[in-house]
Scaffold this active site. Structure first.
Site, PDB file in Angstrom:
ATOM      1  N   TYR A 233      35.873 -28.086  59.298  1.00 57.03           N
ATOM      2  CA  TYR A 233      37.077 -27.750  60.048  1.00 57.03           C
ATOM      3  C   TYR A 233      37.755 -29.081  60.299  1.00 57.03           C
ATOM      4  O   TYR A 233      37.149 -29.978  60.895  1.00 57.03           O
ATOM      5  CB  TYR A 233      36.727 -27.106  61.397  1.00 57.03           C
ATOM      6  CG  TYR A 233      36.464 -25.626  61.346  1.00 57.03           C
ATOM      7  CD1 TYR A 233      35.356 -25.079  61.981  1.00 57.03           C
ATOM      8  CD2 TYR A 233      37.339 -24.757  60.711  1.00 57.03           C
ATOM      9  CE1 TYR A 233      35.110 -23.708  61.970  1.00 57.03           C
ATOM     10  CE2 TYR A 233      37.106 -23.383  60.689  1.00 57.03           C
ATOM     11  CZ  TYR A 233      35.993 -22.874  61.315  1.00 57.03           C
ATOM     12  OH  TYR A 233      35.747 -21.530  61.302  1.00 57.03           O
ATOM     13  N   ASP A 261      41.375 -21.002  56.285  1.00 59.67           N
ATOM     14  CA  ASP A 261      41.867 -19.683  56.776  1.00 59.67           C
ATOM     15  C   ASP A 261      41.749 -19.587  58.292  1.00 59.67           C
ATOM     16  O   ASP A 261      41.829 -18.499  58.855  1.00 59.67           O
ATOM     17  CB  ASP A 261      41.085 -18.538  56.106  1.00 59.67           C
ATOM     18  CG  ASP A 261      39.590 -18.613  56.426  1.00 59.67           C
ATOM     19  OD1 ASP A 261      38.822 -17.814  55.877  1.00 59.67           O
ATOM     20  OD2 ASP A 261      39.198 -19.483  57.227  1.00 59.67           O
ATOM     21  N   HIS A 352      36.761 -15.049  55.701  1.00 53.11           N
ATOM     22  CA  HIS A 352      35.957 -15.517  56.844  1.00 53.11           C
ATOM     23  C   HIS A 352      35.067 -14.391  57.395  1.00 53.11           C
ATOM     24  O   HIS A 352      34.819 -14.295  58.599  1.00 53.11           O
ATOM     25  CB  HIS A 352      36.907 -15.985  57.948  1.00 53.11           C
ATOM     26  CG  HIS A 352      36.454 -17.178  58.743  1.00 53.11           C
ATOM     27  ND1 HIS A 352      36.890 -18.459  58.535  1.00 53.11           N
ATOM     28  CD2 HIS A 352      35.615 -17.246  59.784  1.00 53.11           C
ATOM     29  CE1 HIS A 352      36.342 -19.285  59.430  1.00 53.11           C
ATOM     30  NE2 HIS A 352      35.571 -18.575  60.199  1.00 53.11           N
TER      31      HIS A 352
END
Ligand code: FNS
Length: 492
Positions: A233, A261, A352
């Site tokens: 991330y 995403d 996800h």
């Protein structure tokens, strides 16, 4: 006449007698030749095996397969002790209803057990999807709309499902995908996945939001050559991200999967209903984040994610690492083509696990259009650009459908979380072994001895509604048309 206690003395591989229909037989030398293996006979060594023997063997089997002298004659019936039949009940261990691991026969079994053993906050976090969880359900049901077209009379005596991901060997076209907060389910957290991945020769993707520290997870490898990927991330504070990348590269991480995403984590209402005061991620501990924990785990752990991340940042990203970069969470052919044209190493077609944008399509549904678009641009197949899919994969048949449609490998998340929440790393090892057993059977029945033989013609994906043509039926139609002209059959 023989007494039964005489038979009972011959209860080993060295000397194995059994009683069938009142006669004793010396089957010691026959053990290695038994088609069902020696084990099943040895289970009844020194015992009366009649009840187990009858349903499986046609009359005369013993006489046909054993020399006459191996029949030792009748046993005095009054001395035969019947095996008291222990009813195979669903054995439920005391600790919170966890049955023996051997009773888990597929990946879904772990979910049923995890629901029983996980703390409510953990279950809410692991099992939740965004909003109405439509996409989470679609991830699984989409696979149910793809059918196989197995081929026959192919030598499938040997089956090999090994492959390589980003140039790294794997025993399966499956990797353990990144899922945050591993310690919610088990005190060893992500280390369970590391140990199992090492034992079974598959690759683990280490999450940025792991509960365990990065160093702990790397140190848990079962051998130096064990391959790990890193999920990233990107932090609004880019210096933190650069440190994470540098540390990963130094530790020998072989692939950087940048999650694209989740500029903000989805609203997972099961999770949000839980006040989150549980163990957080190592990221929080490092940054001493004092975040609002009143809205579930996801909100509590994701305030650092940079929503401004864009294609422009890829130049920076490529300048700070030599690791292959894969974009995780691509959901259209346009973005996949752009990633390929930029020379990235691949994409994960993923929503996800249904935890982000509800009503996003499943990865398997996007796969069809991505392959066709890349083909049209001469960018597929391309060993330097690999396509991965994750979301809803629970069976080897799901894995093979994705491979047939052009994926190199698939990522699996929740099943492995559930497996170790109930059984620790042994659970994950067992889950991987179940997948391997399913792979072997499915590839044999498909008529595909290696993954190269698992080709688009082996699936009929029309019902997926992809606008691309995986449907061999249409090939069949073309062949049918050719046949018509060839043999002068009247058109329809
Ligand atoms: C189940 C789960 C998934 C998470 C996950 C946490 C859990 C509990 N987390 S999350 O905290 O942000 O939502 C991550 C994560 O850290 N980073 C990421 O890239 N994907 C994350 N994912 C998505 C994951 O990598 C796969 O895309 C997804 O799990 C695949 O679907 P299945 O679970 O159905 O296999």
């Amino acid at each position: 006449m023989l007494k039964f206690d005489e038979v009972q003395k011959h209860n080993s591989r060295e000397s194995c007698w059994v009683v069938v229909h009142g006669n004793a037989y010396d089957v010691t030398e026959f053990l290695p030749d038994h088609p069902g293996g020696a084990g099943i006979i040895l289970k009844y060594a020194g015992k009366d095996a009649t009840e187990e023997y009858d349903p499986i063997h046609p009359p005369g089997t013993l006489e046909e397969n054993l020399p006459k002298e191996k029949c030792l004659g009748p046993v005095d019936p009054s001395t035969i002790k019947k095996e008291e039949k222990v009813e195979k009940k669903q054995v439920v261990k005391d600790e919170g209803g966890v049955p023996p691991l051997s009773q888990c026969l597929n990946l879904y079994d772990f979910e049923v057990i995890a629901k029983r053993v996980l703390k409510p906050t953990a279950w809410a976090y692991y099992s939740s999807g965004a909003d109405d969880e439509v996409t989470m359900r679609e991830n699984t049901s989409a696979f149910g709309r793809i059918w196989f077209r197995p081929r026959i009379l192919r030598d499938v005596s040997k089956v090999d499902f090994s492959t390589s991901l980003l140039g790294q060997k794997s025993t399966l076209p499956v990797y353990i995908t990144a899922t945050a907060l591993g310690k919610l389910g088990h005190p060893d957290g992500e280390k369970n996945l590391t140990v199992a991945a090492g034992k079974e020769g598959v690759i683990q993707m280490i999450p940025t939001l792991a509960s365990c520290s990065f160093d702990e997870i790397v140190a848990a490898k079962t051998h130096d050559a064990q391959v790990q990927f890193m999920q990233l991330y990107v932090n609004s504070n880019r210096a933190i991200t650069e440190n994470i990348i540098a540390k990963a590269e130094k530790a020998g991480i072989k692939g950087l999967f940048v999650t694209v995403d989740a500029p903000q984590l989805g609203r997972r209402e099961k999770d949000m209903r839980m006040k989150f005061d549980d163990v957080g991620s190592d990221m929080q501990n490092q940054n001493k984040d004092n975040v609002d924990r009143s809205q579930g785990a996801a909100r509590a752990i994701s305030s650092f994610i940079d929503p401004s991340l864009s294609w422009d940042d890829l130049t920076w990203l490529r300048s700070v690492t030599k690791m292959p970069i894969v974009l995780k969470g691509v959901q259209t052919w346009e973005d996949a083509v752009r990633a390929a044209e930029l020379g990235l190493s691949g994409v994960v077609l993923s929503n996800h696990g249904g935890r982000q944008l509800d009503f996003a399509r499943s990865g398997i549904e996007v796969l069809g259009e991505v392959v066709e678009a890349l083909k049209a641009k001469g960018l597929f197949p391309n060993p330097m650009f690999q396509i991965f899919v994750d979301g809803g994969i629970r069976r080897a048949s799901d894995v093979l459908k994705a491979v047939a449609m052009g994926a190199t490998a698939v990522g699996i998340g929740r099943p492995f979380l559930y497996a170790y929440s109930a059984y620790g790393s042994d659970g994950v090892v067992h889950a991987l072994q179940l997948l391997k057993a399913e792979m072997e059977m499915n590839m044999r029945l498909l008529g595909a001895p290696t993954l190269k033989d698992v080709v688009p013609e082996m699936v009929d994906a029309r019902a997926l509604g992809t606008h691309v043509n995986f449907t061999p039926v249409s090939h069949g139609h073309q062949i049918y048309e050719k046949l018509q002209t060839a043999v002068g059959m009247p058109g329809e």
